[in-house]
Design an enzyme around this catalytic site. Structure first.
Site, mmCIF file in Angstrom:
data_model
loop_
_atom_site.group_PDB
_atom_site.id
_atom_site.type_symbol
_atom_site.label_atom_id
_atom_site.label_comp_id
_atom_site.label_asym_id
_atom_site.label_seq_id
_atom_site.Cartn_x
_atom_site.Cartn_y
_atom_site.Cartn_z
ATOM 1 N N ASN A 1 0.404 -1.286 0.159
ATOM 2 C CA ASN A 1 -0.204 0.271 0.334
ATOM 3 C C ASN A 1 0.473 1.581 0.005
ATOM 4 O O ASN A 1 0.562 2.436 -0.341
ATOM 5 C CB ASN A 1 -1.165 0.184 0.843
ATOM 6 C CG ASN A 1 -1.949 1.302 1.594
ATOM 7 O OD1 ASN A 1 -2.860 2.358 0.925
ATOM 8 N ND2 ASN A 1 -1.176 2.154 2.502
ATOM 9 N N GLN B 1 -8.438 5.785 1.429
ATOM 10 C CA GLN B 1 -8.012 4.176 0.454
ATOM 11 C C GLN B 1 -6.744 5.114 -0.219
ATOM 12 O O GLN B 1 -5.500 4.831 -0.281
ATOM 13 C CB GLN B 1 -8.460 3.795 -0.421
ATOM 14 C CG GLN B 1 -9.082 2.506 0.862
ATOM 15 C CD GLN B 1 -10.408 2.616 -0.450
ATOM 16 O OE1 GLN B 1 -10.906 3.191 -0.926
ATOM 17 N NE2 GLN B 1 -10.232 1.255 0.349
ATOM 18 N N ASP C 1 -0.283 -6.899 3.381
ATOM 19 C CA ASP C 1 -1.031 -5.651 4.522
ATOM 20 C C ASP C 1 -1.453 -4.412 4.676
ATOM 21 O O ASP C 1 -1.630 -3.669 3.245
ATOM 22 C CB ASP C 1 0.810 -4.980 4.710
ATOM 23 C CG ASP C 1 0.878 -3.848 6.201
ATOM 24 O OD1 ASP C 1 0.478 -4.542 6.450
ATOM 25 O OD2 ASP C 1 0.976 -2.943 5.785
ATOM 26 N N HIS D 1 -6.881 -0.356 3.411
ATOM 27 C CA HIS D 1 -6.153 1.331 2.161
ATOM 28 C C HIS D 1 -5.887 1.506 0.902
ATOM 29 O O HIS D 1 -5.645 2.187 0.763
ATOM 30 C CB HIS D 1 -4.939 1.628 3.732
ATOM 31 C CG HIS D 1 -5.130 1.855 5.024
ATOM 32 N ND1 HIS D 1 -5.478 3.117 5.181
ATOM 33 C CD2 HIS D 1 -4.698 1.040 6.039
ATOM 34 C CE1 HIS D 1 -5.598 3.008 6.828
ATOM 35 N NE2 HIS D 1 -5.045 1.427 7.156
ATOM 36 N N GLU E 1 -5.417 -7.970 5.097
ATOM 37 C CA GLU E 1 -5.441 -7.741 6.442
ATOM 38 C C GLU E 1 -6.415 -6.056 6.183
ATOM 39 O O GLU E 1 -6.185 -5.608 5.328
ATOM 40 C CB GLU E 1 -4.557 -7.043 6.772
ATOM 41 C CG GLU E 1 -4.362 -6.591 7.986
ATOM 42 C CD GLU E 1 -3.503 -5.457 8.812
ATOM 43 O OE1 GLU E 1 -3.829 -5.266 9.953
ATOM 44 O OE2 GLU E 1 -3.347 -4.240 8.206
HETATM 45 C C1 LAG Z 1 -0.409 -2.813 9.360
HETATM 46 N N1 LAG Z 1 -1.035 -3.229 8.852
HETATM 47 O O1 LAG Z 1 -2.194 -2.440 7.979
HETATM 48 C C2 LAG Z 1 0.753 -3.792 10.084
HETATM 49 O O2 LAG Z 1 0.138 -4.723 10.400
HETATM 50 C C3 LAG Z 1 1.028 -2.697 10.991
HETATM 51 O O3 LAG Z 1 1.852 -3.462 11.939
HETATM 52 C C4 LAG Z 1 1.589 -1.201 10.060
HETATM 53 O O4 LAG Z 1 2.471 -0.413 11.407
HETATM 54 C C5 LAG Z 1 1.233 -0.974 9.562
HETATM 55 N N2 LAG Z 1 0.366 -1.554 8.676
HETATM 56 C C6 LAG Z 1 1.864 -0.009 8.372
HETATM 57 O O5 LAG Z 1 2.519 -1.213 7.536
HETATM 58 C C7 LAG Z 1 3.491 -0.797 11.971
HETATM 59 C C8 LAG Z 1 3.618 -0.310 13.003
HETATM 60 C C9 LAG Z 1 3.632 2.323 13.247
HETATM 61 C C10 LAG Z 1 4.883 1.733 12.361
HETATM 62 C C11 LAG Z 1 4.856 1.469 11.115
HETATM 63 C C12 LAG Z 1 5.374 1.829 9.677
HETATM 64 O O6 LAG Z 1 2.310 -0.721 13.823
HETATM 65 O O7 LAG Z 1 4.051 1.901 14.417
HETATM 66 O O8 LAG Z 1 4.986 2.979 12.398
HETATM 67 O O9 LAG Z 1 4.396 -0.229 10.750
HETATM 68 O O10 LAG Z 1 6.517 1.453 10.128
HETATM 69 C C13 LAG Z 1 6.252 3.923 12.701
HETATM 70 C C14 LAG Z 1 5.679 4.679 13.695
HETATM 71 C C15 LAG Z 1 4.970 6.191 12.787
HETATM 72 C C16 LAG Z 1 5.383 7.221 12.293
HETATM 73 C C17 LAG Z 1 5.719 5.248 11.357
HETATM 74 C C18 LAG Z 1 6.146 6.511 9.701
HETATM 75 O O11 LAG Z 1 5.447 4.590 14.465
HETATM 76 O O12 LAG Z 1 4.557 7.222 14.031
HETATM 77 O O13 LAG Z 1 4.618 7.629 11.877
HETATM 78 O O14 LAG Z 1 6.569 4.535 11.065
HETATM 79 O O15 LAG Z 1 7.263 7.122 10.165
HETATM 80 CA CA CA Z 2 -3.083 4.303 -0.589
#
Ligand code: LAG
Ligand code: CA
Length: 603
Positions: free
Chosen positions: A140, A188, A227, A231, A254
């Protein structure tokens, strides 16, 4: 049932060869299976979906490729897991947090979990162990690092610019974070937590994503977790999936369903399976006292869940174990028993999550070196939890494989948190969610015999021995046992110490038998209206055995309920065929088990 050709991407259950060989049918069935297989060889894989097949995934979250390979051989294969789901294999942003895996910067298979050669070797090793690989694919979006940088494998990138792969025009124009989940367009087209949102409506982007996924297929991957599917418009996901080089790969998307949101999991079920988050949420509610286990009797679609044959289910996943939407490995017996229930209950395709202890730190990455490479996992060390190997969970995979397509039967509950149920004549589970022991005589549909309680110990198929306690089922199907507080008892046809193993469930078949005296050198075959019977071509029909001459006999497995017309033919030494006289004979394949025919040759 709609024709399976319309849903090639739902779980392609793998035939459990061990299971069918372990049955009492041995050679004859094996031989007829070959005939059947040849006759329908061109059918799409999902349509074959014969019973007795496997559907359990182990999710080895943040395991290195080298560790996954080792685990496939040592544990996943022997336990009967059908799939192992691995963390995203593509290059990602640098950083110690686990979630860097969800920020792609290129589609090179080189990440903190290993390089391309290690990935390829892992897939090959797992397949040799009977375990297919599902790759978690992040399609995505690309990275969220606004400052740009250098990826794990050295690829330079900027926000909205990934040299050689995507440039600014390949991203959606919104360029701000999703704020309102009630707005379909925003969910989306805008950025999910700052992640650069790919224009999945564009031909180029779709093609580039499909090229990445096809590269994984070429490496032997047989399934994808998609994943953040919510979206992407379902039409975009469908288009990408339609470009895959192998239409039979398993897809699980997902799509986090939530009340009041316009985008629903049901929009994606035409593409493949969809994760049913309400399954895990409900199990948390029930197993933590918000409801009685007795009410699980109807757990499934009537609870508002997706249709069973489209649902990917789990007690927890890597996100929900961090946001506590579901139970987690820190919940003790409730977590173990919820997994036991999931694996016993015939709803959805279950995934067992296996991760590492976070000690309350959301961001904490898997144990890694100073360079950021994740260290190979060894179960029960360095925080690796290895839920897939917990005896109760591991052994319930064998239970589920033995139960196959058998429906639940003999449900019992005490009106509260003690429940028990069977899976036809294959398996039986008693689950005690209360703080006091359950002592009772249970009524099952199992054949008489001595069974290994695979919750208390392991069954050794070679020695036909049990390291735990045994359960003796009487001729009337009853057994008496004591189930300790907050524990379970599980027995099944694949773990019997004594007694006759029942045939696999749904292995519906007809035993064709005809009394015919013949001259030396001549033989009898059955020929009929279905593919399994050669579609009226004597050469493609089924040869009967003369072991019980003058009765010639063979068993043929066919879809339950099929009406078949057939006749016997005599083949002489030089290949000449003589049909028996009279009208076509007619028989109907039973729902399960064998229909034994005793016909007499009509000269
Ligand atoms: C998913 N499913 O739709 C994944 O299962 C989930 O684990 C992913 O989030 C998300 N989609 C994006 O693929 C994970 C973390 C987030 C993390 C993100 C990107 O749960 O916390 O965000 O992966 O690494 C992190 C920071 C955010 C920040 C972002 C971009 O926590 O604060 O905005 O990175 O820098
Ligand atoms: Ca999208």
């Amino acid at each position: 049932m709609e024709p399976s050709t319309r849903r090639p991407h739902t779980r392609s259950r793998h035939r459990s060869i061990l299971r069918s060989l372990a049955g009492t049918l041995a050679g004859v069935l094996a031989a007829t299976a070959l005939v059947t297989g040849a006759a329908v060889g061109a059918a799409p894989p999902a349509s074959a979906a014969p019973p007795g097949e496997r559907d359990v995934t182990a999710v080895l979250f943040q395991w290195t490729w080298t560790s996954v390979a080792r685990e496939c051989t040592s544990t996943l294969g022997p336990a009967g897991y059908a799939y192992v789901q691995v963390s995203p294999p593509q290059e990602h942003v640098r950083g110690s947090q686990w979630w860097t895996s969800y920020q792609p910067v290129s589609y090179r298979i080189e990440s903190k979990l290993g390089n391309r050669a290690q990935f390829a070797a892992m897939v090959s090793t797992c397949r040799s162990a009977g375990v297919e690989v599902i790759a978690d694919t992040v399609i995505n979006h690309m990275s969220g690092a606004p400052g740009g940088g250098t990826g794990y494998a050295g690829s330079p990138f900027q926000y909205y610019s990934y040299p050689g792969i995507y440039s600014d025009a390949d991203f959606n124009g919104c360029r701000r974070d999703i704020a309102d989940y009630r707005n379909r367009w925003e969910v989306q087209n805008c950025n999910l937590v700052g992640l650069a949102d790919l224009a999945t409506g564009s031909q180029y982007v779709r093609g580039r994503i499909a090229t990445y996924m096809n590269d994984l297929i070429a490496l032997g991957v047989r399934g994808f977790r998609i994943d953040a599917a919510k979206h992407m418009p379902a039409a975009d996901v469908a288009d990408i999936v339609s470009r895959l080089s192998d239409p039979s790969v398993y897809i699980v998307q997902e799509v986090i369903g939530a009340a009041g949101e316009p985008i629903t999991p049901a929009e994606y079920t035409g593409i493949g399976d969809v994760h049913e988050f309400n399954y895990g949420r409900q199990l948390k509610r029930v197993f933590t006292g918000g409801d009685r286990l007795a009410n699980l009797r109807t757990f499934g679609a009537t609870w508002g869940l997706l249709p069973s044959d489209r649902a990917g289910v789990f007690v927890d996943n890597h996100d929900t174990e961090r946001n506590f939407e579901t139970l987690t490995e820190a919940d003790g017996a409730a977590y173990t028993l919820a997994n036991v229930f999931m694996l016993a209950w015939p709803y959805g395709a279950p995934a067992v999550h296996s991760g590492y202890a976070t000690n309350g730190d959301y961001n904490k990455g898997a144990p890694q070196s100073s360079s950021g490479a994740v260290l190979d996992a060894t179960c029960y060390t360095n925080g690796w939890r290895c839920q897939h190997d917990w005896r109760e969970i591991r052994n319930m995979v064998g239970f589920r494989n033995a139960a196959g397509t058998a429906a639940t039967s003999q449900w019992w509950d005490n009106g509260s948190n003690q429940i028990a149920f069977g899976r036809g004549d294959q398996a039986y589970l008693a689950l005690n969610g209360e703080g006091t022991a359950l002592s009772r005589t249970f009524t099952t549909s199992l054949p008489a015999g001595v069974y290994c309680d695979v919750m208390s110990g392991d069954y050794d198929p070679t020695a036909r021995s049990c390291s735990g306690s045994t359960v003796t089922v009487a001729a009337n199907g009853t057994f008496s046992a004591n189930v300790a507080a907050r524990s379970a008892l599980a027995i099944h046809a694949g773990a019997m110490l004594d007694g006759t193993t029942p045939p696999p469930p749904g292995d519906a078949r007809i035993s064709f038998g005809v009394e015919a005296t013949t001259q030396w050198g001549r033989s009898i075959r059955v020929v009929g209206s279905t593919a399994a019977l050669g579609t009226w071509s004597p050469a493609a029909g089924v040869a009967l055995s003369s072991a019980t001459y003058p009765v010639w006999r063979a068993e043929v497995a066919m879809p339950p309920g099929t009406r078949v017309e057939y006749k016997y033919v005599r083949v002489d030494g030089n290949g000449g065929v003589t049909w028996e006289s009279g009208a076509n004979r007619v028989a109907t394949v039973p729902a399960s088990g064998v229909l034994t025919l005793s016909d007499t040759w009509r000269s």
